[in-house]
Scaffold this active site. Structure first.
Site, mmCIF file in Angstrom:
data_model
loop_
_atom_site.group_PDB
_atom_site.id
_atom_site.type_symbol
_atom_site.label_atom_id
_atom_site.label_comp_id
_atom_site.label_asym_id
_atom_site.label_seq_id
_atom_site.Cartn_x
_atom_site.Cartn_y
_atom_site.Cartn_z
ATOM 1 N N HIS A 1 1.081 -1.227 -0.093
ATOM 2 C CA HIS A 1 0.174 0.467 -0.491
ATOM 3 C C HIS A 1 0.741 1.350 -0.146
ATOM 4 O O HIS A 1 0.359 2.223 -0.508
ATOM 5 C CB HIS A 1 -0.521 0.283 1.108
ATOM 6 C CG HIS A 1 -0.159 0.242 2.019
ATOM 7 N ND1 HIS A 1 0.762 -1.087 3.149
ATOM 8 C CD2 HIS A 1 0.298 1.458 3.241
ATOM 9 C CE1 HIS A 1 0.921 0.010 4.333
ATOM 10 N NE2 HIS A 1 0.652 0.900 4.470
HETATM 11 C C1 UD1 Z 1 -1.076 5.936 5.635
HETATM 12 C C2 UD1 Z 1 0.222 6.702 6.115
HETATM 13 C C3 UD1 Z 1 1.050 5.169 5.967
HETATM 14 C C4 UD1 Z 1 0.815 3.854 6.557
HETATM 15 C C5 UD1 Z 1 -0.852 3.613 6.251
HETATM 16 C C6 UD1 Z 1 -1.257 2.686 7.224
HETATM 17 C C7 UD1 Z 1 0.730 8.939 5.489
HETATM 18 C C8 UD1 Z 1 1.509 9.627 5.210
HETATM 19 N N1 UD1 Z 1 0.431 7.387 5.217
HETATM 20 O O1 UD1 Z 1 -1.492 5.514 3.863
HETATM 21 O O2 UD1 Z 1 2.362 5.683 6.425
HETATM 22 O O3 UD1 Z 1 1.322 2.890 6.512
HETATM 23 O O4 UD1 Z 1 -1.168 4.381 5.933
HETATM 24 O O5 UD1 Z 1 -1.890 1.953 6.383
HETATM 25 O O6 UD1 Z 1 0.285 8.750 6.680
HETATM 26 N N2 UD1 Z 1 -8.812 5.241 2.214
HETATM 27 C C9 UD1 Z 1 -10.338 4.470 2.377
HETATM 28 N N3 UD1 Z 1 -10.447 4.099 3.198
HETATM 29 C C10 UD1 Z 1 -9.839 4.758 4.304
HETATM 30 C C11 UD1 Z 1 -8.473 5.832 4.498
HETATM 31 C C12 UD1 Z 1 -8.525 5.149 2.798
HETATM 32 O O7 UD1 Z 1 -10.948 4.227 1.128
HETATM 33 O O8 UD1 Z 1 -10.180 4.571 5.471
HETATM 34 C C13 UD1 Z 1 -8.561 5.065 0.382
HETATM 35 C C14 UD1 Z 1 -8.716 6.816 0.273
HETATM 36 O O9 UD1 Z 1 -8.590 6.209 -1.379
HETATM 37 C C15 UD1 Z 1 -6.565 7.318 0.763
HETATM 38 C C16 UD1 Z 1 -6.273 6.155 0.054
HETATM 39 O O10 UD1 Z 1 -6.435 5.347 0.970
HETATM 40 O O11 UD1 Z 1 -7.116 8.455 -0.509
HETATM 41 C C17 UD1 Z 1 -4.916 6.923 1.183
HETATM 42 O O12 UD1 Z 1 -5.160 7.075 2.591
HETATM 43 P P1 UD1 Z 1 -4.133 8.030 3.454
HETATM 44 O O13 UD1 Z 1 -4.373 7.709 4.635
HETATM 45 O O14 UD1 Z 1 -3.943 9.395 2.676
HETATM 46 O O15 UD1 Z 1 -2.694 7.218 2.980
HETATM 47 P P2 UD1 Z 1 -2.330 5.831 3.455
HETATM 48 O O16 UD1 Z 1 -1.660 5.043 2.139
HETATM 49 O O17 UD1 Z 1 -3.423 4.272 4.115
HETATM 50 N N1 UDP Z 2 -3.629 -5.664 9.211
HETATM 51 C C1 UDP Z 2 -4.652 -5.652 9.468
HETATM 52 N N2 UDP Z 2 -5.080 -6.585 8.629
HETATM 53 C C2 UDP Z 2 -5.282 -6.196 7.657
HETATM 54 C C3 UDP Z 2 -3.927 -5.772 7.084
HETATM 55 C C4 UDP Z 2 -2.710 -5.242 8.072
HETATM 56 O O1 UDP Z 2 -4.747 -6.356 10.395
HETATM 57 O O2 UDP Z 2 -5.636 -6.315 6.153
HETATM 58 C C5 UDP Z 2 -2.366 -4.918 10.368
HETATM 59 C C6 UDP Z 2 -0.968 -5.393 10.466
HETATM 60 O O3 UDP Z 2 -1.622 -7.023 11.505
HETATM 61 C C7 UDP Z 2 -0.484 -4.773 10.867
HETATM 62 C C8 UDP Z 2 -1.004 -3.603 10.135
HETATM 63 O O4 UDP Z 2 -2.395 -3.540 9.999
HETATM 64 O O5 UDP Z 2 -0.646 -5.091 12.203
HETATM 65 C C9 UDP Z 2 -0.090 -3.236 9.452
HETATM 66 O O6 UDP Z 2 -0.480 -2.037 8.507
HETATM 67 P P1 UDP Z 2 -0.109 -1.019 7.642
HETATM 68 O O7 UDP Z 2 0.625 -1.741 6.289
HETATM 69 O O8 UDP Z 2 -1.320 -1.037 6.551
HETATM 70 O O9 UDP Z 2 0.600 -0.161 7.860
HETATM 71 P P2 UDP Z 2 2.211 0.089 8.208
HETATM 72 O O10 UDP Z 2 2.274 -1.080 9.363
HETATM 73 O O11 UDP Z 2 2.887 -0.147 6.645
HETATM 74 O O12 UDP Z 2 2.547 1.474 8.573
#
Ligand code: UD1
Ligand code: UDP
Length: 356
Positions: free
Chosen positions: A204
């Site tokens: 992601h």
């Molecule tokens: C964010 C964090 C990333 C983390 C990740 C965990 C930042 C810069 N990035 O990335 O470090 O690893 O969360 O998962 O803070 N969206 C949904 N539903 C939601 C949230 C997001 O559909 O509940 C979609 C939207 O299209 C949105 C995109 O995901 O534009 C990205 O969401 P965003 O929170 O900006 O960043 P993540 O990629 O989730």
């Molecule tokens: N995770 C979850 N369900 C999923 C994928 C990930 O509960 O379908 C959990 C996973 O066990 C870990 C956390 O989400 O604890 C990791 O989140 P993510 O990969 O979104 O973010 P990052 O760690 O890269 O910031």
């Protein structure tokens, strides 16, 4: 009073042991949720599963550009902090939520505890790296998960007496929930999988999902891994990645089963029983290391070098052939490393330091 700031899936999971420790010690706290994540399976599901109290404030910031997310968060967080006047603002990690909470508190001269301080990928193209560096430098109590993270901070001139090596709260979360997952969930049956006979994938990160070539490289790499081992690949897909796959018109290769994101218990159970995990997630690099499951990281660098050092993780980037080669190499080695992220008492250590 302590305010706990969170906003995304991994922050909710990694904050849950802190909440448990605060509750056990009868300390006064409340949760401030920025609403950066809001879809049920990236947000509320974890509050239910991990028994986290409903946030006192949900700022409902939602998605946007980095500036939009951080800008809106700053304004709303400042309002809450001015009203509540907490003794400590506890925030952390590398998200926009983490940076905005820390910056808002810092401008109000409030004391800041920073969880998971000192991680460095040394890659400023990653939004997470910018968030980490800035937040570390404006915090008062830096909770570094490892000695390596502590050293990174010292090298950047942060005073040693501000830094505490505590381990990572993800170890606490894994230990607290693995047995519950084993008893409560039936995900392998539901997905028709046998233990140690499937791969688990997630991706992601912005630098992977927003670049068509890299995203295609990951999907092609997963396809090669599927053909090499003749095992299914289960991929709970982040909404960001789903959106980009559709936008770029990429096809999902045969052998890869896309599913909706899972709750922590189901995911942990899938992860613990996987033959190998392929991911660009930070949290998964840690969890696989804790669970003794090999990991191939779909990135060119990592801020978790401890995993490479102990031999649980191999960096593959997004070249399909390198992904296949890394999968072969990790499966050829024994999974008998020792977890470098602590004993599962990080939350307690953090709270004890703050109380003192
Ligand atoms: C964010 C964090 C990333 C983390 C990740 C965990 C930042 C810069 N990035 O990335 O470090 O690893 O969360 O998962 O803070 N969206 C949904 N539903 C939601 C949230 C997001 O559909 O509940 C979609 C939207 O299209 C949105 C995109 O995901 O534009 C990205 O969401 P965003 O929170 O900006 O960043 P993540 O990629 O989730
Ligand atoms: N995770 C979850 N369900 C999923 C994928 C990930 O509960 O379908 C959990 C996973 O066990 C870990 C956390 O989400 O604890 C990791 O989140 P993510 O990969 O979104 O973010 P990052 O760690 O890269 O910031």
């Amino acid at each position: 009073m302590i305010v706990l700031c969170l906003g995304t899936r991994p922050e909710i999971i990694k904050m849950s042991p802190i909440i448990r420790a605060l509750r056990e010690k009868g300390l006064d706290y409340f949760v401030l949720h920025t609403g950066q994540h809001y879809s049920y399976n990236l947000d509320k599901i974890f509050f239910h599963e991990l028994e986290i109290p409903t946030p006192k404030y949900n700022l409902n910031i939602g998605s946007g550009s980095h500036a939009e997310e951080i800008g809106k968060m700053l304004i709303s967080i400042e309002r809450v902090l001015k009203k509540e006047k907490p003794d400590i603002v506890l925030a952390g990690w590398d998200t926009n939520t983490g940076l905005a909470s820390t910056l808002a508190a810092s401008k109000l001269h409030m004391k800041i505890g920073r969880i998971e301080a000192g991680l460095r990928s040394y890659d400023r193209r990653m939004p997470e790296e910018i968030n980490r560096v800035l937040a570390d430098h404006i915090s008062d109590y830096l909770f570094a998960p490892t000695k390596g993270a502590r050293n990174n901070l010292v090298k950047e001139g942060i005073e040693k007496n501000k830094i505490f090596v505590t381990g990572n709260t993800i170890v606490d979360a894994v230990f607290q929930n693995l047995e519950i997952a084993r008893r409560k969930v039936n995900t392998l049956n539901k997905l028709n999988l046998n233990p140690n006979a499937y791969f688990l994938a997630t991706a992601h990160r912005e630098e992977n999902t927003d670049n068509k070539e890299r995203l295609k490289g990951i999907l092609d790499g997963l396809k090669l891994v599927h053909y090499e081992f003749n095992l299914p690949i289960i991929y709970p897909i982040h909404p960001r990645t789903k959106k980009k796959i559709n936008k770029f018109g990429l096809e999902i290769p045969k052998g890869i089963k896309l599913i909706e994101p899972l709750g922590f218990l189901e995911f942990l159970h899938l992860e613990a029983n996987a033959k190998l995990v392929l991911t660009d997630s930070g949290g998964l690099q840690e969890e696989t290391c804790i669970l003794n499951v090999p990991c191939v990281t779909l990135r060119n660098n990592t801020e978790r070098p401890e995993t490479i050092k102990v031999g649980s993780n191999i960096l593959a980037g997004t070249d399909p052939h390198k992904i296949r080669a890394a999968a072969k190499k990790s499966l050829a080695a024994p999974a008998n490393w020792t977890n470098p992220f602590g004993k599962g008492n990080a939350a307690e250590k953090i709270i004890d330091i703050l109380v003192k």
